[in-house]
Structure formats: structure tokens, C-alpha cells
Design a protein around this motif. Structure first.
Motif, PDB file in Angstrom:
ATOM      1  N   LEU A   3      58.158 -70.492  89.752  1.00  0.00           N
ATOM      2  CA  LEU A   3      59.385 -70.573  88.974  1.00  0.00           C
ATOM      3  C   LEU A   3      59.334 -71.791  88.052  1.00  0.00           C
ATOM      4  O   LEU A   3      58.799 -72.832  88.429  1.00  0.00           O
ATOM      5  CB  LEU A   3      60.595 -70.696  89.912  1.00  0.00           C
ATOM      6  CG  LEU A   3      60.890 -69.475  90.786  1.00  0.00           C
ATOM      7  CD1 LEU A   3      62.010 -69.783  91.766  1.00  0.00           C
ATOM      8  CD2 LEU A   3      61.257 -68.271  89.945  1.00  0.00           C
ATOM      9  N   LYS A  47      66.897 -60.034  82.633  1.00  0.00           N
ATOM     10  CA  LYS A  47      66.067 -60.911  83.482  1.00  0.00           C
ATOM     11  C   LYS A  47      66.660 -62.312  83.581  1.00  0.00           C
ATOM     12  O   LYS A  47      66.663 -62.913  84.661  1.00  0.00           O
ATOM     13  CB  LYS A  47      64.639 -60.993  82.925  1.00  0.00           C
ATOM     14  CG  LYS A  47      63.826 -59.752  83.131  1.00  0.00           C
ATOM     15  CD  LYS A  47      62.444 -59.922  82.514  1.00  0.00           C
ATOM     16  CE  LYS A  47      61.625 -58.645  82.602  1.00  0.00           C
ATOM     17  NZ  LYS A  47      60.305 -58.823  81.980  1.00  0.00           N
ATOM     18  N   ASN A  50      69.230 -62.773  86.190  1.00  0.00           N
ATOM     19  CA  ASN A  50      68.811 -62.459  87.556  1.00  0.00           C
ATOM     20  C   ASN A  50      68.452 -63.770  88.269  1.00  0.00           C
ATOM     21  O   ASN A  50      67.481 -64.428  87.910  1.00  0.00           O
ATOM     22  CB  ASN A  50      67.609 -61.512  87.522  1.00  0.00           C
ATOM     23  CG  ASN A  50      67.189 -61.056  88.884  1.00  0.00           C
ATOM     24  OD1 ASN A  50      67.400 -61.726  89.881  1.00  0.00           O
ATOM     25  ND2 ASN A  50      66.558 -59.887  88.940  1.00  0.00           N
ATOM     26  N   PRO A  51      69.208 -64.140  89.319  1.00  0.00           N
ATOM     27  CA  PRO A  51      68.952 -65.415  89.993  1.00  0.00           C
ATOM     28  C   PRO A  51      67.590 -65.487  90.696  1.00  0.00           C
ATOM     29  O   PRO A  51      67.070 -66.575  90.919  1.00  0.00           O
ATOM     30  CB  PRO A  51      70.093 -65.541  91.005  1.00  0.00           C
ATOM     31  CG  PRO A  51      70.672 -64.190  91.138  1.00  0.00           C
ATOM     32  CD  PRO A  51      70.351 -63.439  89.888  1.00  0.00           C
ATOM     33  N   LYS A  52      67.006 -64.347  91.022  1.00  0.00           N
ATOM     34  CA  LYS A  52      65.683 -64.354  91.672  1.00  0.00           C
ATOM     35  C   LYS A  52      64.584 -64.675  90.666  1.00  0.00           C
ATOM     36  O   LYS A  52      63.601 -65.321  91.002  1.00  0.00           O
ATOM     37  CB  LYS A  52      65.408 -63.013  92.342  1.00  0.00           C
ATOM     38  CG  LYS A  52      66.256 -62.782  93.575  1.00  0.00           C
ATOM     39  CD  LYS A  52      65.931 -61.462  94.223  1.00  0.00           C
ATOM     40  CE  LYS A  52      66.831 -61.256  95.435  1.00  0.00           C
ATOM     41  NZ  LYS A  52      66.658 -59.946  96.024  1.00  0.00           N
ATOM     42  N   LEU A  53      64.777 -64.212  89.435  1.00  0.00           N
ATOM     43  CA  LEU A  53      63.761 -64.437  88.405  1.00  0.00           C
ATOM     44  C   LEU A  53      63.974 -65.750  87.659  1.00  0.00           C
ATOM     45  O   LEU A  53      63.012 -66.461  87.364  1.00  0.00           O
ATOM     46  CB  LEU A  53      63.754 -63.271  87.404  1.00  0.00           C
ATOM     47  CG  LEU A  53      63.428 -61.889  87.970  1.00  0.00           C
ATOM     48  CD1 LEU A  53      63.560 -60.832  86.886  1.00  0.00           C
ATOM     49  CD2 LEU A  53      62.026 -61.874  88.559  1.00  0.00           C
ATOM     50  N   PRO A  55      66.501 -68.643  88.314  1.00  0.00           N
ATOM     51  CA  PRO A  55      67.614 -69.337  88.977  1.00  0.00           C
ATOM     52  C   PRO A  55      68.177 -70.501  88.153  1.00  0.00           C
ATOM     53  O   PRO A  55      69.382 -70.751  88.194  1.00  0.00           O
ATOM     54  CB  PRO A  55      67.002 -69.834  90.287  1.00  0.00           C
ATOM     55  CG  PRO A  55      65.536 -69.865  90.051  1.00  0.00           C
ATOM     56  CD  PRO A  55      65.266 -68.773  89.066  1.00  0.00           C
TER      57      PRO A  55
END
Length: 172
Positions: A3, A47, A50-53, A55
Motif C-alpha cells: 500500500l 478504486k 475502496n478502503p482495502k485498495l 485506505p
């Protein structure tokens, strides 16, 4: 692929566009305005939220929203004061209707006016004859001040007359 550790200028611009144009622009339009290519802006907009991609982007969007809500927060005191200023400015310009509207809005905000709406559902066709007559009687009692001089039997006769009257046509 790990990340990212910090936001890019483009990501920050997207977040800013998204928060400041909420309800006026779609996320895709905000992505385009932030500099993403038109053909991939929709995917990036999705995207980036999206907190997973992403944050950090999602966190930044949340921080911006919170900041904007505090900045433009509506409190009773601010609201009343702002309406008072609007009224004062309108009076200075001689715009009486705007001044009156601002004062009425202040009164509503203060709870001086109570607006009541009653919505009833159902059809007259669904009522029995007794219910209809009872309803008519209630209406006549409620509106008796404007129906003075009109007899109940006269009203009943008018109601029972056929709704469609034959129209006479002139002969040639």
C-alpha cells in the motif's frame, strides 16, 4: 505490491473534488477533474473510494468531509443570526418581500409556526352509504359558516343530481 505510504497530488485533488462537489458531480466526473483519463476515470473513482485498495485516500476523504461539515455546520444560533442579517440587508435595500421571508424563516426556526399536513388515503367509492352520509354531515357542520342559507336537503338534492347533463345542440 504494498500500500502507498502517502497520497499523490492527483488523489488529493480527487478527494477534494469529491467532497466539495458532493451531490453536484459524480465520482467519475471528480476523477476526470482531478486529472484521470476519461476512459478509466470510473474505475479509478471506484478504486479510490475502496478502503482495502486505497485506505489513505478514504481516510483523507473522511477528514475533508468532517472539516467541511464543521465549517458549514448549521446550528440554531448561526441560523437565526444569518436570517437576521439577511433580513437587515433586505430592509436596507428596500426589498420588503425578502425581509418578510427571512423573518418568517426565523420564526419557523424558533418554533413560532407550526405547519400541519394531514394526508388521508382511501376512496369515496369504498365507503358505505351510511359512512358517506356521516361524512357529508360532518363536512356540512365544518363548513356551515360559508354555507349559511343553504338547506341540507337542497345540498343532498344537488349531490344526487346526475353529474352529466345533456347539452342541447343548436339545430341547423
Amino acid at each position: 505490491m504494498g500500500l502507498p505510504k502517502k497520497l499523490t497530488e492527483q488523489q488529493m485533488k480527487f478527494a477534494y473534488e469529491l467532497v466539495t462537489n458532493e451531490g453536484r458531480k459524480t465520482a467519475t466526473e471528480c476523477a476526470v477533474d482531478a486529472g484521470f483519463a476519461k476512459d478509466s476515470a470510473r474505475q479509478y473513482a471506484s478504486k479510490l473510494q475502496n478502503p482495502k485498495l486505497y485506505p489513505l485516500v478514504v481516510k483523507y476523504i473522511g477528514e475533508l468531509r468532517e472539516e467541511w461539515q464543521k465549517k458549514y455546520e448549521v446550528t440554531y444560533e448561526k441560523h437565526i443570526a444569518e436570517l437576521g442579517q439577511i433580513r437587515k440587508a433586505a430592509l436596507k435595500k428596500g426589498v420588503w418581500s425578502a425581509a418578510v421571508n427571512a423573518e418568517v424563516a426565523r420564526g419557523k426556526a424558533a418554533g413560532l409556526y407550526i405547519e400541519q399536513k394531514i394526508i388521508r388515503t382511501g376512496k369515496l367509492e369504498d365507503l358505505t352509504t351510511e359512512e358517506l352520509e356521516s361524512r357529508m354531515k360532518q363536512i356540512m357542520e365544518d363548513y356551515s359558516p360559508i354555507l349559511e342559507g343553504v338547506e341540507v336537503e337542497e345540498l343532498k338534492a344537488k349531490v344526487r343530481e346526475p353529474a352529466i347533463k345533456k347539452v342541447e345542440t343548436p339545430s341547423n
